[in-house]
Design a protein around this motif. Structure first.
Motif, PDB file in Angstrom:
ATOM      1  N   SER A  47       6.819  22.005 -39.714  1.00 17.78           N
ATOM      2  CA  SER A  47       5.628  21.158 -39.883  1.00 17.78           C
ATOM      3  C   SER A  47       5.354  20.749 -41.326  1.00 17.78           C
ATOM      4  O   SER A  47       4.905  19.614 -41.556  1.00 17.78           O
ATOM      5  CB  SER A  47       4.402  21.855 -39.287  1.00 17.78           C
ATOM      6  OG  SER A  47       4.147  23.087 -39.929  1.00 17.78           O
ATOM      7  N   PRO A  48       5.613  21.610 -42.354  1.00 17.53           N
ATOM      8  CA  PRO A  48       5.377  21.137 -43.730  1.00 17.53           C
ATOM      9  C   PRO A  48       6.230  19.936 -44.112  1.00 17.53           C
ATOM     10  O   PRO A  48       5.896  19.220 -45.063  1.00 17.53           O
ATOM     11  CB  PRO A  48       5.730  22.364 -44.577  1.00 17.53           C
ATOM     12  CG  PRO A  48       5.524  23.529 -43.671  1.00 17.53           C
ATOM     13  CD  PRO A  48       5.957  23.040 -42.330  1.00 17.53           C
ATOM     14  N   LEU A  49       7.338  19.690 -43.387  1.00 16.53           N
ATOM     15  CA  LEU A  49       8.215  18.568 -43.698  1.00 16.53           C
ATOM     16  C   LEU A  49       7.806  17.290 -42.966  1.00 16.53           C
ATOM     17  O   LEU A  49       8.338  16.212 -43.252  1.00 16.53           O
ATOM     18  CB  LEU A  49       9.667  18.916 -43.320  1.00 16.53           C
ATOM     19  CG  LEU A  49      10.234  20.198 -43.940  1.00 16.53           C
ATOM     20  CD1 LEU A  49      11.639  20.462 -43.405  1.00 16.53           C
ATOM     21  CD2 LEU A  49      10.244  20.100 -45.461  1.00 16.53           C
ATOM     22  N   ILE A  50       6.878  17.401 -42.023  1.00 15.82           N
ATOM     23  CA  ILE A  50       6.440  16.246 -41.239  1.00 15.82           C
ATOM     24  C   ILE A  50       5.351  15.500 -42.017  1.00 15.82           C
ATOM     25  O   ILE A  50       4.384  16.110 -42.472  1.00 15.82           O
ATOM     26  CB  ILE A  50       5.906  16.697 -39.866  1.00 15.82           C
ATOM     27  CG1 ILE A  50       7.000  17.470 -39.109  1.00 15.82           C
ATOM     28  CG2 ILE A  50       5.440  15.492 -39.045  1.00 15.82           C
ATOM     29  CD1 ILE A  50       6.538  18.084 -37.816  1.00 15.82           C
ATOM     30  N   PRO A  51       5.490  14.170 -42.209  1.00 14.93           N
ATOM     31  CA  PRO A  51       4.507  13.432 -43.025  1.00 14.93           C
ATOM     32  C   PRO A  51       3.067  13.607 -42.553  1.00 14.93           C
ATOM     33  O   PRO A  51       2.144  13.670 -43.360  1.00 14.93           O
ATOM     34  CB  PRO A  51       4.966  11.975 -42.884  1.00 14.93           C
ATOM     35  CG  PRO A  51       6.425  12.067 -42.557  1.00 14.93           C
ATOM     36  CD  PRO A  51       6.593  13.308 -41.750  1.00 14.93           C
TER      37      PRO A  51
ATOM     38  N   LEU B 102      -1.612  14.497 -43.738  1.00 10.71           N
ATOM     39  CA  LEU B 102      -2.787  13.835 -43.176  1.00 10.71           C
ATOM     40  C   LEU B 102      -3.697  14.862 -42.500  1.00 10.71           C
ATOM     41  O   LEU B 102      -4.919  14.836 -42.676  1.00 10.71           O
ATOM     42  CB  LEU B 102      -2.355  12.775 -42.169  1.00 10.71           C
ATOM     43  CG  LEU B 102      -3.461  12.112 -41.347  1.00 10.71           C
ATOM     44  CD1 LEU B 102      -4.411  11.340 -42.247  1.00 10.71           C
ATOM     45  CD2 LEU B 102      -2.854  11.193 -40.290  1.00 10.71           C
ATOM     46  N   GLY B 103      -3.110  15.775 -41.730  1.00 12.88           N
ATOM     47  CA  GLY B 103      -3.895  16.801 -41.074  1.00 12.88           C
ATOM     48  C   GLY B 103      -4.624  17.690 -42.063  1.00 12.88           C
ATOM     49  O   GLY B 103      -5.801  18.036 -41.859  1.00 12.88           O
ATOM     50  N   ALA B 104      -3.949  18.046 -43.161  1.00  9.44           N
ATOM     51  CA  ALA B 104      -4.581  18.882 -44.189  1.00  9.44           C
ATOM     52  C   ALA B 104      -5.765  18.154 -44.829  1.00  9.44           C
ATOM     53  O   ALA B 104      -6.821  18.753 -45.073  1.00  9.44           O
ATOM     54  CB  ALA B 104      -3.551  19.263 -45.248  1.00  9.44           C
ATOM     55  N   ALA B 105      -5.600  16.852 -45.095  1.00 13.57           N
ATOM     56  CA  ALA B 105      -6.695  16.071 -45.692  1.00 13.57           C
ATOM     57  C   ALA B 105      -7.872  15.942 -44.730  1.00 13.57           C
ATOM     58  O   ALA B 105      -9.033  16.056 -45.137  1.00 13.57           O
ATOM     59  CB  ALA B 105      -6.179  14.687 -46.090  1.00 13.57           C
ATOM     60  N   ASN B 106      -7.580  15.712 -43.442  1.00  8.50           N
ATOM     61  CA  ASN B 106      -8.654  15.606 -42.450  1.00  8.50           C
ATOM     62  C   ASN B 106      -9.432  16.918 -42.337  1.00  8.50           C
ATOM     63  O   ASN B 106     -10.663  16.918 -42.241  1.00  8.50           O
ATOM     64  CB  ASN B 106      -8.068  15.226 -41.091  1.00  8.50           C
ATOM     65  CG  ASN B 106      -7.684  13.754 -41.012  1.00  8.50           C
ATOM     66  OD1 ASN B 106      -8.178  12.928 -41.775  1.00  8.50           O
ATOM     67  ND2 ASN B 106      -6.806  13.423 -40.094  1.00  8.50           N
ATOM     68  N   LEU B 107      -8.732  18.021 -42.337  1.00  7.97           N
ATOM     69  CA  LEU B 107      -9.393  19.328 -42.229  1.00  7.97           C
ATOM     70  C   LEU B 107     -10.222  19.627 -43.476  1.00  7.97           C
ATOM     71  O   LEU B 107     -11.320  20.191 -43.381  1.00  7.97           O
ATOM     72  CB  LEU B 107      -8.349  20.423 -42.013  1.00  7.97           C
ATOM     73  CG  LEU B 107      -7.789  20.523 -40.594  1.00  7.97           C
ATOM     74  CD1 LEU B 107      -6.538  21.385 -40.566  1.00  7.97           C
ATOM     75  CD2 LEU B 107      -8.835  21.081 -39.643  1.00  7.97           C
TER      76      LEU B 107
END
Length: 348
Positions: A80-84, A88-93
């Motif tokens: 998952s860390p390699l998936i673009p 986005l998920g980290a920023a949304n959270l």
């Protein structure tokens, strides 16, 4: 010794109204992304993707549900860390939960990928998940449910009805329960671009879920026909929709479709929410809400914008309870802007 005068800069080209027009610098990677999009639209690429998905389903069924979902979840968490979309998920959270530590948000994001992987593999085992499902033995089945009384009332009242849901846990499961409980529900969904995969999905979903309507031009008239006949319509309401009002969701404006609320206004029928909850032991719980009382305007009709904001608030409450089971890697807030939300709605 003579000195040459420095060359004068060339004046910028001017447009029709006399305003200067400067050359636009192309962003790096633009042509590569365009190439990838073109490849993704080719027939041979569709066939390759369909073959891969069919092979993964066959391999998963060979392993069995528990081993296949555990393997898929572990592999997805690893890469998952390699998936673009991970960024986005980290920023949304971070925007939704500023009070949580970075470690807490990373744990939620790992859970998001875990849930997505399990949901994808479980598509091959939906019939198996419901093998032991019975309305009178919900405590012993893989899927339990609450709100049965409201469900039976909705089924037997001979009125049109609307049910909203969100991308929580395995969001296919509530539709299957409706079919098992003999509730006539037409499900609105979005078809994938891959025509081969779309055909496979339609065939499988028709077997398990009953009436399905792909989201496309003219869908509104088809749904209206279902409600005119006293049927029920279910739809997912937590995705971004262009040309829609920006309504509050986790304190930020998000483009939100008002179709559900417009149907509720037109038919003034019972409105319920339904969600699935993934349990740590591999079981699921489905919860149907009591009828939702939506706000009305001065004429006594359902206020479309305010009602949509209320539904957003209900979905937000569900997500806050189980944040690792929602689709944070979807760009839900794109295009919503940072300014005021639509009139009639107050930020959450």
């Amino acid at each position: 010794m003579s000195q040459t005068e420095p060359a004068k800069p060339k004046p910028p080209r001017r447009g029709r109204k006399g305003k200067p027009v400067f050359p636009v610098r192309r962003r790096r990677g633009y042509s590569f992304r365009r190439l990838l999009r073109r490849i993704g639209d080719t027939a041979w690429f569709h066939r390759v993707v369909a073959w891969y998905i069919r092979s993964a389903i066959a391999f998963g069924r060979m392993l069995g549900r528990r081993r296949a979902t555990a393997l898929a979840a572990g592999f997805t968490r690893l890469i998952s860390p390699l998936i673009p979309e991970n960024r986005l998920g980290a920023a949304n959270l971070a925007a939704a939960f500023p009070e949580k530590s970075e470690a807490e948000r990373r744990k939620i994001l790992r859970g998001v990928w875990d849930n997505l992987a399990r949901t994808a593999i479980e598509f091959a085992f939906l019939d198996e998940i419901f093998e032991d499902f019975h309305i009178h033995h919900l405590d012993k089945s893989t899927v339990s449910a609450s709100g049965i009384e409201d469900f039976l009332r909705l089924r037997e009242d001979n009125k049109p009805g609307l049910i909203f849901a969100a991308h929580l846990a395995n969001w296919e499961i509530p539709a299957i329960i409706a079919r098992r409980f003999h509730l006539d529900v037409t499900i609105l969904f979005r078809l994938p671009k891959n025509s081969i995969v779309a055909e496979d999905l339609m065939t499988r979903r028709n077997e398990l879920m009953g009436n399905l309507v792909p989201s496309r031009l003219g869908t509104v008239f088809e749904i209206a026909g279902v409600l005119d006949r006293g049927g029920h319509v279910g739809m997912l309401v937590d995705q971004r929709r262009q040309n829609s009002p920006a309504l509050p969701f986790f304190g930020r404006p998000a483009l939100t479709s008002t179709l559900f609320a417009r149907l509720a206004r037109q038919y003034d029928c019972p409105v319920h929410g339904v969600r699935a909850i993934r349990k740590p032991d591999g079981r699921f719980h489905v919860e149907l809400t009591s009828p939702v009382d939506l706000p009305r305007d001065a004429e006594g009709l359902i206020d479309v914008v305010a009602a949509t904001a209320v539904i957003n608030g209900i979905v937000e409450g569900w997500v806050r309870e189980y944040p690792e089971q929602w689709l944070w890697v979807h760009d839900r807030w794109k295009g919503g802007g940072r300014g005021p939300t639509a009139a009639g709605a107050s930020p959450a």
